[in-house]
Scaffold this motif. Structure first.
Motif, PDB file in Angstrom:
ATOM      1  N   ARG A   1       0.806  -1.215   0.000  1.00 12.71           N
ATOM      2  CA  ARG A   1       0.000   0.000   0.000  1.00 12.71           C
ATOM      3  C   ARG A   1       0.842   1.270   0.000  1.00 12.71           C
ATOM      4  N   ASP A   2       2.093   1.167   0.460  1.00 15.53           N
ATOM      5  CA  ASP A   2       2.916   2.374   0.485  1.00 15.53           C
ATOM      6  C   ASP A   2       3.371   2.806  -0.905  1.00 15.53           C
ATOM      7  N   LEU A   3       3.081   2.003  -1.937  1.00 15.76           N
ATOM      8  CA  LEU A   3       3.348   2.438  -3.306  1.00 15.76           C
ATOM      9  C   LEU A   3       2.381   3.528  -3.752  1.00 15.76           C
ATOM     10  N   GLY A   4       1.239   3.623  -3.085  1.00 13.71           N
ATOM     11  CA  GLY A   4       0.265   4.650  -3.410  1.00 13.71           C
ATOM     12  C   GLY A   4      -0.601   4.338  -4.617  1.00 13.71           C
ATOM     13  N   LEU A   5      -0.624   3.070  -5.065  1.00 14.84           N
ATOM     14  CA  LEU A   5      -1.438   2.676  -6.212  1.00 14.84           C
ATOM     15  C   LEU A   5      -2.795   2.157  -5.765  1.00 14.84           C
ATOM     16  N   LYS A   6      -3.841   2.585  -6.447  1.00 11.72           N
ATOM     17  CA  LYS A   6      -5.198   2.121  -6.190  1.00 11.72           C
ATOM     18  C   LYS A   6      -5.917   1.877  -7.507  1.00 11.72           C
ATOM     19  N   GLY A   7      -6.954   1.077  -7.441  1.00 14.61           N
ATOM     20  CA  GLY A   7      -7.853   0.892  -8.573  1.00 14.61           C
ATOM     21  C   GLY A   7      -9.200   1.520  -8.264  1.00 14.61           C
ATOM     22  N   ALA A   8     -10.022   1.660  -9.282  1.00 16.06           N
ATOM     23  CA  ALA A   8     -11.360   2.226  -9.097  1.00 16.06           C
ATOM     24  C   ALA A   8     -12.268   1.727 -10.210  1.00 16.06           C
ATOM     25  N   VAL A   9     -13.540   1.630  -9.897  1.00 13.31           N
ATOM     26  CA  VAL A   9     -14.589   1.400 -10.893  1.00 13.31           C
ATOM     27  C   VAL A   9     -15.592   2.536 -10.739  1.00 13.31           C
ATOM     28  N   PHE A  10     -16.220   2.929 -11.854  1.00 15.93           N
ATOM     29  CA  PHE A  10     -17.124   4.075 -11.781  1.00 15.93           C
ATOM     30  C   PHE A  10     -18.253   3.948 -12.800  1.00 15.93           C
ATOM     31  N   ALA A  11     -19.292   4.732 -12.567  1.00 13.50           N
ATOM     32  CA  ALA A  11     -20.408   4.882 -13.500  1.00 13.50           C
ATOM     33  C   ALA A  11     -20.809   6.352 -13.494  1.00 13.50           C
ATOM     34  N   ASP A  12     -20.909   6.951 -14.684  1.00 11.34           N
ATOM     35  CA  ASP A  12     -21.256   8.364 -14.830  1.00 11.34           C
ATOM     36  C   ASP A  12     -22.512   8.505 -15.680  1.00 11.34           C
ATOM     37  N   ALA A  13     -23.245   9.588 -15.457  1.00  9.00           N
ATOM     38  CA  ALA A  13     -24.396   9.925 -16.301  1.00  9.00           C
ATOM     39  C   ALA A  13     -24.615  11.423 -16.236  1.00  9.00           C
ATOM     40  N   GLY A  14     -25.027  12.019 -17.357  1.00  5.69           N
ATOM     41  CA  GLY A  14     -25.276  13.455 -17.369  1.00  5.69           C
ATOM     42  C   GLY A  14     -25.677  13.931 -18.749  1.00  5.69           C
ATOM     43  N   THR A  15     -25.983  15.205 -18.854  1.00  5.18           N
ATOM     44  CA  THR A  15     -26.364  15.784 -20.136  1.00  5.18           C
ATOM     45  C   THR A  15     -26.082  17.278 -20.145  1.00  5.18           C
TER      46      THR A  15
END
Length: 373
Positions: A250-264
């Motif tokens: 964890r001290d490498l500072g790397l993370k993953g993420a998943v996301f969902a966006d919506a807009g207009t």
């Protein structure tokens, strides 16, 4: 490309008031979506008054110039209907309905009306609430900002604009952080029509997976690539989960993420709906004619734009890699668009060219980063 310098004195004149100045100059190349380039240069003065530990108010004054240029050279001949380029622009017997000054791409007549330099003098207020546990790497808390603004104390722009942005962070497992975000804004002219440069131009900052200026109203006349014109109203939301990458320290500072966006983004507010150009042949189906106060110098481009303005929800899902590097946070996103405005097949009544007009512009990969000193 841009340069942004900010300085803040947290205890101005010994009082619990933060005073600051911002100086900036930002250049945008909009060749792929708008056939123009822009440079915004100016500054801002602000004072932040803390009301409570979490709530503050910031009155501010900004003054800046916006310069719109339409490139017109051998590699980017986007104004050669008005200023032909020898050896590039078809003229005389070379030109016809299918091969003319529009064939190599041309800026919208709305952009041609906006070209030049505009001065904006603006006053605004920021209402800020922040209960985050950590400003640089938040895990829990809520932050929100409401920004009403008024332009018209001198200058060329006359508008009232309000935007809001709120984010909620919640750590639900060890180093698993959920983030919910909502944002929106509206701008309207206080005198005459709203200038094109005062509209919102949005893309990945609202819905990842779309190009800068990739969503919203577009001029579909004569150019299937469709010039972005901007919109007056936007709203959107996103959900994201950030998590540690299994097997990495964890001290490498790397993370993953998943996301969902919506807009207009929708509602273009430029030009006149009253068409007095008797030679105008009409707009492709699904678009609305708007006439501009620009003299037409070519038989192939009139002073009318055909605005495709569809209020459809754009949405995407994706994955991210985040790195808290020594130079600041770096982020890489890959997004896949689920819903978008695909445009439509139509025939330009002036040229007879059949193509797909007015669709959104996608951008699957996005890299961002920055540092604060």
């Amino acid at each position: 490309q841009g340069v942004d310098f900010s300085f803040t004195e947290p205890y101005f004149l010994g009082y619990r008031v933060a005073a600051g100045i911002d100086l900036f100059s930002k250049f945008n190349d909009n060749y792929n979506t708008g056939r123009f380039e822009s440079r915004v240069t100016g500054g801002q003065v602000r004072f932040t008054f803390p009301i409570t530990e979490e709530f503050s108010i910031t009155p501010r004054y900004s003054i800046y110039t916006t310069e719109i240029k339409i490139p017109n050279n051998y590699s980017h001949p986007y104004n050669d209907c008005s200023y032909p380029i020898p050896g590039v622009t078809p003229v005389g017997a070379q030109a016809n309905n299918f091969f003319n000054c529009l064939s190599n791409g041309e800026a919208s007549i709305a952009v041609k009306e906006a070209q030049g330099t505009t001065l904006t003098s603006l006053v605004g207020l920021n209402f800020n609430y922040n209960s985050l546990d950590n400003f640089q790497n938040p895990r829990n808390g809520f932050t929100a900002e409401l920004k009403p603004e008024f332009a018209g104390l001198g200058g060329d722009s006359k508008f009232l604009r309000v935007s809001a942005d709120a984010r909620y962070y919640k750590e639900f497992l060890d180093d698993f952080v959920g983030i919910a975000r909502v944002q929106g804004g509206h701008v309207q002219a206080t005198s005459g029509d709203l200038r094109m440069i005062d509209h919102y131009f949005l893309g990945p900052t609202l819905v990842r997976g779309f190009a800068p200026s990739g969503i919203g109203p577009r001029d579909v006349l004569n150019d299937p690539t469709a010039n972005a014109l901007g919109g007056t109203t936007y709203f959107g939301g996103s959900l994201e989960v950030q998590f540690p990458i299994f097997g990495l320290p964890r001290d490498l500072g790397l993370k993953g993420a998943v996301f969902a966006d919506a807009g207009t983004l929708f509602n273009y507010d430029g030009g006149s709906k009253s068409i007095t150009n008797g030679s105008f042949a009409g707009c492709p189906a699904g678009s609305e004619a708007r006439q501009f106060n620009v003299a037409s110098t070519s038989i192939y481009q009139s002073n009318v734009a055909c605005v495709r303005d569809k209020n459809v929800i754009r949405s995407s899902i994706g994955v991210s890699l985040l790195w808290q590097s020594p130079l600041g946070p770096i982020r890489f996103d890959y997004a896949y668009a689920l819903t978008k405005d695909d445009g439509q097949i139509g025939t330009d009544p002036r040229t007879g060219i059949t193509a797909k007009y007015g669709g959104d512009r996608l951008q699957a990969f996005r890299f961002s980063g920055g540092a604060r000193f």
